[in-house]
Structure formats: C-alpha cells, structure tokens
Design an enzyme around this catalytic site. Structure first.
Site, short mmCIF file in Angstrom:
data_model
loop_
_atom_site.label_atom_id
_atom_site.label_comp_id
_atom_site.label_asym_id
_atom_site.label_seq_id
_atom_site.Cartn_x
_atom_site.Cartn_y
_atom_site.Cartn_z
N ARG A 115 -3.84 48.08 -26.80
CA ARG A 115 -3.20 47.38 -25.69
C ARG A 115 -3.63 48.01 -24.37
O ARG A 115 -3.35 49.20 -24.14
CB ARG A 115 -1.68 47.49 -25.81
N GLU A 158 -2.50 48.52 -21.56
CA GLU A 158 -1.24 48.51 -20.81
C GLU A 158 -1.47 49.10 -19.43
O GLU A 158 -1.97 50.21 -19.30
CB GLU A 158 -0.18 49.37 -21.52
N ARG A 205 6.81 55.39 -23.10
CA ARG A 205 6.85 54.71 -24.40
C ARG A 205 5.70 53.75 -24.64
O ARG A 205 5.73 52.98 -25.59
CB ARG A 205 8.21 54.03 -24.60
N HIS A 206 4.69 53.76 -23.75
CA HIS A 206 3.53 52.88 -23.94
C HIS A 206 2.25 53.70 -24.08
O HIS A 206 2.01 54.62 -23.31
CB HIS A 206 3.35 51.95 -22.73
N GLU A 224 12.73 49.58 -27.57
CA GLU A 224 12.38 48.54 -28.55
C GLU A 224 11.46 49.14 -29.61
O GLU A 224 10.43 49.72 -29.30
CB GLU A 224 11.65 47.41 -27.79
N SER A 274 9.45 43.88 -33.01
CA SER A 274 9.78 42.48 -32.71
C SER A 274 9.41 41.66 -33.92
O SER A 274 8.44 41.97 -34.61
CB SER A 274 8.95 41.84 -31.61
N ARG A 282 7.15 54.54 -31.90
CA ARG A 282 8.49 54.33 -31.34
C ARG A 282 9.55 54.73 -32.37
O ARG A 282 10.57 55.34 -32.02
CB ARG A 282 8.67 52.86 -30.97
#
Ligand code: AMO
Length: 432
Positions: A214, A216, A222-223, A355, A358, A406
């Site tokens: 990713r 980001e 947290r990324h 999170e 998902s 996570r």
C-alpha cells in the site's frame, strides 16, 4: 558441524545436575567478579549462566574468556552444578570454550538496560531482534499464525497463494506501487481480494497469509507500505457467518497465546487475556448516534477517522465489530443490504480504536457488480478478467482481510506498528 550440542539453555535444570553438557550460542553478557568469571550464554531457548573459576581453570581457558566479546558465537563444555543464585538454580562450570566466530562490540544494547530509540534499533534490526522484547513479540506472532492456520484448516479452508504482480487495482484506490514488468507497467497487489473471491468458485473455502503493498501517504503509527494480510473467503457464507468465524479465530488465538506464551506476555508486561465471546457488535448508525451524543463531528456516510474512533473506544474496549457500513463508504464488491441499499453487509473488527480487519458479504451477480463499479467511479472494463469468472457459477460468498501486524499490536500491547514487523517499510524506510 563437528561439535554437537547436547542441551539447550532451557534444558539446564536441577534435574541434570552433575551431567557433562555441550552448549552452542551467543555470549549475551559477561561479568568478572575477582576470581570468578560469569557468562550468560543465549540460544533459541533462552539464557543460561556459565561460570569459570580462576583457581581451577586452565590459564588458556581463563585468557580466552577475558578476550571474548559479547555476541561472539561460542561452543562450550562443562558440568552442571547447583547454584541457588543462578536464574535457573543451576549453572554450567565451564571446562572448555571454543569461539566459533568473534563479534565486534554490538552497536545497540541487547541486554536491555538502556534501550536505543526505535529508528536506531530498526537500523540494526538483526541485532535488535536478539533482545528479549522483540523475541517475545515474534514468538507471539508465531503462535498467532500457527493458530490461524490450524483453525482455518479445521474449518475446511485451504491455503492458497495468489500473484503479487498484477495488472489492475484490486481495491479501486489510488494507493498502488507500480513496477516495470518487462515492457509493460504492472502493480504490486494491494490485496488478494479479487483472486480469493474467484477462488471460492473452485474451492469454496480459501485463505492466504501473504504480503500486500500500500502506497500509503499517511505517516502514522499503524500504517506501513508492506503488510502481511490474512485473507479469508468462504462460499455460501454471509457477513454474519464470517463474523462468527472471526469470533472463533480470535478465541483460538487468545487461548493459544494464554497457553503457550506466558513467558512472552510477562516479558512484555502483559497479563493473560480474558475475553468474552461472541465479541460485541455495534452498527455504524449506533456509532454515529454515540458520536452525536458526545458532540463529535464526522463525515456523514463516510469512513470513521481517528478522532471518532478514539471517542468510540472510550465506550467500547477490547475487540468488537462495527457493522452495516454505508454502502458508499465501502469497496464496490460489498453487498448492499436488501431493502436498505444505502447500508451494506460489511464490518470492521476493532481493538479499541484500531481497525484490525474488514470484511463483507460480496456481490456475486455480475450486472450488480458492474453497476456498483460505475457508481464508485471505476471503469468495469478495467476489471474484465475478474468479471469473466462471474459468468460461470460464482457462489454467494463472504470473507475478510485481517492485518497481521495490527492484531499483533493488540496482543503485544505495542502502539507503533514498526515494533511488531520485523523489517518495516514506510515512506522513509527501505532498509534493512
Ligand atoms: P482493508 O483495506 O480494510 O480491506 O485492509 C484490511 C486490513 O489490513 C490492515 N491494513 C493495514 N495495516 C497496516 N498498514 C496499512 N497500510 C494497512 N492497510 C490495511 C488493517 C485492515 O483492517 N480486501 C479488503 C478485505 C476484505 O474485505 O476481505 C481489504 O483489503 O488491519
């Protein structure tokens, strides 16, 4: 190797007092107390105290012990003797030492009295990983991945491996890394989403533990740009079934961590977990009512940001689900709820305000999927290969993607994701 180890450090116990042993490992620490020289030898099982006495040691052995630097790799032999002061109640009285390779003075403190800052530790990550805390974190990770695999095997899922070099975006977002693929442009996969969905039409139940990339822009705790994702997808399931599966999965992980990792939890200053199942579920609309009551503003029909989730986590601790998200805030493949199409059969698994996963029931009808793509501003032609599979018996299906790091943050109590990934990648870091 010509020298064979007879015991691991953890096997040096009062039960084998009097035995001759051969140990292999790293010199963790060294202390001189006049006529006594204490070493701590470290191997994959832990530490053991080794002692030499100037009066009884051969002079060349005594010399060898004085010049050896910490982190040198050693073979040594000796006899196990009782020692009430030693951490294991016994120690090894050394008879011979053979340095297998010497080390320079380590650049960071491994013994842990003074801890270097995280950036320095990551620069020297291989050395840092010898410290007790990272050791504990990655042993927890091992318990987690093995629990995940065994739980999913037991539930009829097979492990698959999907390509990481791909031709189109998976999630429809912009956060893709591009790569040169011979004479064409290709991308690193953000998620095995489309493959895992298609695979349900061949195997019904599949999972993958693999990398996702990713690009980001956000620099947060947290990324990361490269993550390990646990992707699960099952035919003839909906989002309630999948949340039930996640309940079972988290339960199994927590049970195994409590059973197998008491030492690691202690090293991290953590207690054993007591969690009630099933995990609480709260709808998106209930969340926004709580936010309204608290006077916290949020994007109507949008994703929930850090401020909103932190406010929510004052009410909801530990693991819980947020369900029934606005359809427009979720990816094109999430199934709208019948009769309430502005909400979809989707969820996030949360831990406090973080999170973890998902998931959703997916659309398995090609024409609805095309409509959803268009309404999300995506061109269905870009998904030709994926849409092709929907003509040949795509079953109803549902699944989730869980960020391994996570989850490990939640279990280890670390609040920076870089602590729980061996070699983290973010906007600034591409080494080691
Ligand atoms: P999503 O994009 O929400 O969903 O990702 C799933 C989970 O992956 C983790 N995660 C990250 N962790 C660290 N750094 C990042 N940059 C990052 N991005 C994501 C989070 C997140 O909850 N295809 C869907 C899943 C599905 O519906 O099956 C997906 O990728 O823990």
């Amino acid at each position: 190797m010509e020298i064979k180890r007879t015991h691991l450090a953890a096997e040096i116990t009062p039960k084998i007092e009097g035995s001759e042993v051969v140990l292999l490992g790293w010199l963790h620490e060294k202390r001189d107390l006049g006529g006594l020289r204490f070493l701590l030898l470290r191997d994959r099982s832990g530490l053991v105290q080794v002692v030499a006495n100037k009066k009884t040691a051969q002079p060349d052995l005594w010399e060898a012990l004085s010049s050896i630097k910490r982190e040198s790799v050693l073979a040594l032999g000796g006899v196990v003797k009782s020692s009430p002061q030693a951490p294991r109640g016994v120690e090894v009285r050394v008879k011979w030492v053979k340095p297998l390779i010497s080390s320079e003075d380590p650049p960071i403190d491994i013994v842990g009295k003074t801890q270097a800052d995280l950036d320095t530790r990551l620069d020297y990550r291989i050395i840092d990983l010898r410290r007790s805390e990272p050791q504990a974190i990655f042993k927890l990770q091992n318990t987690i991945t093995s629990a995940i695999r065994s739980f999913l095997y037991d539930n009829g899922f097979i492990e698959v491996f999907t390509p990481k070099i791909i031709s189109t975006a998976t999630e429809g977002g912009a956060s893709l890394f591009s790569v040169f693929y011979y004479d064409r442009l290709a991308y690193l996969s953000q998620s095995p989403q489309l493959y895992k969905e298609a695979l349900t039409s061949a195997f019904e139940r599949v999972f993958e533990i693999g990398p996702a990339f990713r690009a980001e822009e956000s620099d947060t705790l947290r990324h990361l740009s490269e993550i390990t994702m646990v992707d699960v997808e099952g035919a003839f399931m909906d989002y309630n079934d999948v949340m039930g599966l996640l309940d079972g999965l988290i339960k199994k992980i927590i049970m195994n961590v409590n059973q197998n990792n008491a030492d690691e939890l202690k090293a991290l200053g953590r207690d054993k977990f007591t969690i009630n199942f099933p995990l609480p579920r709260i709808t998106y609309d209930q969340v926004t009512s709580i936010l309204d009551e608290k006077g916290i503003s949020y994007e109507k029909e949008g994703d929930l940001g850090t401020v909103e989730l932190k406010a929510l986590s004052e009410e909801l601790k530990g693991f819980y689900f947020i369900t029934d998200w606005p359809t427009k805030a979720r990816p094109f493949y999430a199934m709208p709820i019948k009769g309430k199409e502005d909400r979809c059969e989707s969820f996030d698994l949360m831990y406090g305000w973080i999170e973890l996963a998902s998931g959703a029931t997916r659309i398995n009808d090609e024409s609805i999927l095309r409509t959803r793509m268009t309404s999300q501003g995506l061109n269905p032609d870009a998904f030709k290969t994926h849409l092709k599979w929907f003509k040949y018996g795509m079953p109803p299906h549902a699944g989730f993607g869980l960020g391994l790091a996570r989850l490990l943050m939640a279990v280890s109590g670390k609040d920076n994701i870089r602590e729980v990934v061996m070699f983290p990648r973010d906007k600034r870091r591409l080494e080691p």
